[in-house]
Design a protein around this motif. Structure first.
Motif: not given
Length: 75
Positions: A1-17
């Motif tokens: 779960r942590n990998i998924v949540f961190n990936t989503i968070s990183l994408a959002n911070r980089m303005n990547i869908k």
């Protein structure tokens, strides 16, 4: 779960869908939406379709499905 949540968070911070694949349950949808992922695909929505069936699926469900999530999409 942590990998998924961190990936989503990183994408959002980089303005990547971010697109989540393999969605099979409403619980997965809710967890992803709560963590900022709004693009999803998987058996929860539809089985794999050939092009003719996909066009028919969009005619019947495309706008309705989008409208359910539209108010939750980031600006």
């Amino acid at each position: 779960r942590n990998i998924v949540f961190n990936t989503i968070s990183l994408a959002n911070r980089m303005n990547i869908k971010c697109l989540a694949e393999g969605i099979e349950t409403l619980n997965q949808i809710n967890i992803l939406r709560e963590n900022g992922c709004y693009l999803m695909q998987g058996f929860y929505f539809s089985q794999p379709l050939d092009s003719d069936h996909f066009i028919e699926f969009l005619k019947n469900h495309g706008q309705k499905s989008y409208e359910k999530f539209e108010d939750k999409l980031p600006a």
